[in-house]
Design a protein around this motif. Sequence first.
Motif, PDB file in Angstrom:
ATOM      1  N   ARG A   9      39.268  57.276  42.219  1.00  0.00           N
ATOM      2  CA  ARG A   9      38.815  56.074  42.918  1.00  0.00           C
ATOM      3  C   ARG A   9      37.309  56.136  43.186  1.00  0.00           C
ATOM      4  NH1 ARG A   9      41.146  54.131  48.810  1.00  0.00           N
ATOM      5  NH2 ARG A   9      39.343  52.910  49.435  1.00  0.00           N
ATOM      6  N   SER A  12      35.394  55.692  39.928  1.00  0.00           N
ATOM      7  CA  SER A  12      35.465  54.308  39.444  1.00  0.00           C
ATOM      8  C   SER A  12      34.561  53.387  40.256  1.00  0.00           C
ATOM      9  CB  SER A  12      36.913  53.809  39.507  1.00  0.00           C
ATOM     10  OG  SER A  12      37.747  54.579  38.668  1.00  0.00           O
ATOM     11  N   GLU A  13      34.505  53.620  41.567  1.00  0.00           N
ATOM     12  CA  GLU A  13      33.647  52.801  42.420  1.00  0.00           C
ATOM     13  C   GLU A  13      32.173  52.944  42.032  1.00  0.00           C
ATOM     14  OE1 GLU A  13      34.428  53.943  46.427  1.00  0.00           O
ATOM     15  OE2 GLU A  13      36.390  52.964  46.506  1.00  0.00           O
ATOM     16  N   HIS A  85      37.168  46.464  50.503  1.00  0.00           N
ATOM     17  CA  HIS A  85      38.044  46.915  49.423  1.00  0.00           C
ATOM     18  C   HIS A  85      39.484  46.891  49.895  1.00  0.00           C
ATOM     19  CE1 HIS A  85      40.112  50.428  47.360  1.00  0.00           C
ATOM     20  NE2 HIS A  85      39.956  49.526  46.416  1.00  0.00           N
ATOM     21  N   GLU A  87      43.480  48.000  48.384  1.00  0.00           N
ATOM     22  CA  GLU A  87      44.279  48.576  47.294  1.00  0.00           C
ATOM     23  C   GLU A  87      45.729  48.717  47.729  1.00  0.00           C
ATOM     24  OE1 GLU A  87      44.349  52.232  44.059  1.00  0.00           O
ATOM     25  OE2 GLU A  87      43.173  52.470  45.893  1.00  0.00           O
ATOM     26  N   ASN A 103      44.011  46.227  43.311  1.00  0.00           N
ATOM     27  CA  ASN A 103      42.843  47.042  43.638  1.00  0.00           C
ATOM     28  C   ASN A 103      41.589  46.206  43.397  1.00  0.00           C
ATOM     29  OD1 ASN A 103      41.372  49.268  44.423  1.00  0.00           O
ATOM     30  ND2 ASN A 103      41.463  50.272  42.433  1.00  0.00           N
ATOM     31  N   TYR A 109      36.484  48.155  40.825  1.00  0.00           N
ATOM     32  CA  TYR A 109      37.813  48.639  41.176  1.00  0.00           C
ATOM     33  C   TYR A 109      38.770  48.311  40.040  1.00  0.00           C
ATOM     34  CZ  TYR A 109      35.919  49.248  45.832  1.00  0.00           C
ATOM     35  OH  TYR A 109      35.154  49.656  46.888  1.00  0.00           O
ATOM     36  N   ARG A 110      39.463  49.332  39.563  1.00  0.00           N
ATOM     37  CA  ARG A 110      40.362  49.178  38.423  1.00  0.00           C
ATOM     38  C   ARG A 110      41.813  49.157  38.895  1.00  0.00           C
ATOM     39  NH1 ARG A 110      37.509  50.643  33.629  1.00  0.00           N
ATOM     40  NH2 ARG A 110      35.445  51.470  34.117  1.00  0.00           N
ATOM     41  N   GLY A 118      42.905  43.198  39.939  1.00  0.00           N
ATOM     42  CA  GLY A 118      41.748  43.989  40.311  1.00  0.00           C
ATOM     43  C   GLY A 118      40.482  43.444  39.693  1.00  0.00           C
TER      44      GLY A 118
END
Length: 259
Positions: A9, A12-13, A85, A87, A103, A109-110, A118
């Motif tokens: 996470r 990815s962010e 955010h 999720e 997400n 965000y994936r 997302g």
Amino acid sequence: MTLGEKIYRLRSEKGLSQEAFGDMLGVSRQSVSKWETDQSLPELEKIVAISELFGVSTDYLLKKNAEKPETFVSETGNVRSKRPHYEYKSKKTVKGLPLVHVNFGLGLYRAKGIFAIGNIATGVFALGLISAGMIDIGLLAFGLLALGTIAVGLISMGSLAVGCIAFGAITCGIFCMGALNFGQFCFGALSYGKQVAIGDEAHGKIALGFSRAAGEIYQEINKDGNFDYQTIERLIDENVSPYWWPFREWMKGIVGRMG
């Protein structure tokens, strides 16, 4: 979340690839992949390095139920507010994928699941700014059925649509309907169809145009729509290969309704 999920996470962010993230820590992409899938754990010094890189505490990384702090420290030392955010990941999975994964927020965000929502979404049903899967809705959509500002798919609908069957302002495909069309069989305001084109201005092997038509076989249609549609249907049958029969029949249907 597990340590691996937290690392995924955070990476990815930041919009980092596994390879780029690994280079920052002096490890291989394969090592990062194993961390994120909880196949192995980073060494203590790597955990400290990860906490410093992303501005989170080691407690957050190591404690399963620890909450991410509301602020984090960037590499330059500036303290910034946590980006909004949300999720949600369902516990139920299908072949290893979450049934539902939501997400999204201000960042990359994936979401990956059967139903995925997302910023970047991948799934059987995907909704996101960028989405990919079987049925997709997004700013950029790629899939079997794609709906988006830019859509690419077997069947696509969008401002710019590319696909076997495409509908939109600008389209490219085998069968196209829109304002500006490029393909084999096209219907719209300005149509360039290699096989059949019908439109206000039409260019194709067989072309029907209300203001202009150009091609091997063409006919300009006057404003009241009077033309020999049966002859045009026969010409389509004679000049379009049976290989294209579904699209050929669709174009004949359009001609028949015009007549």
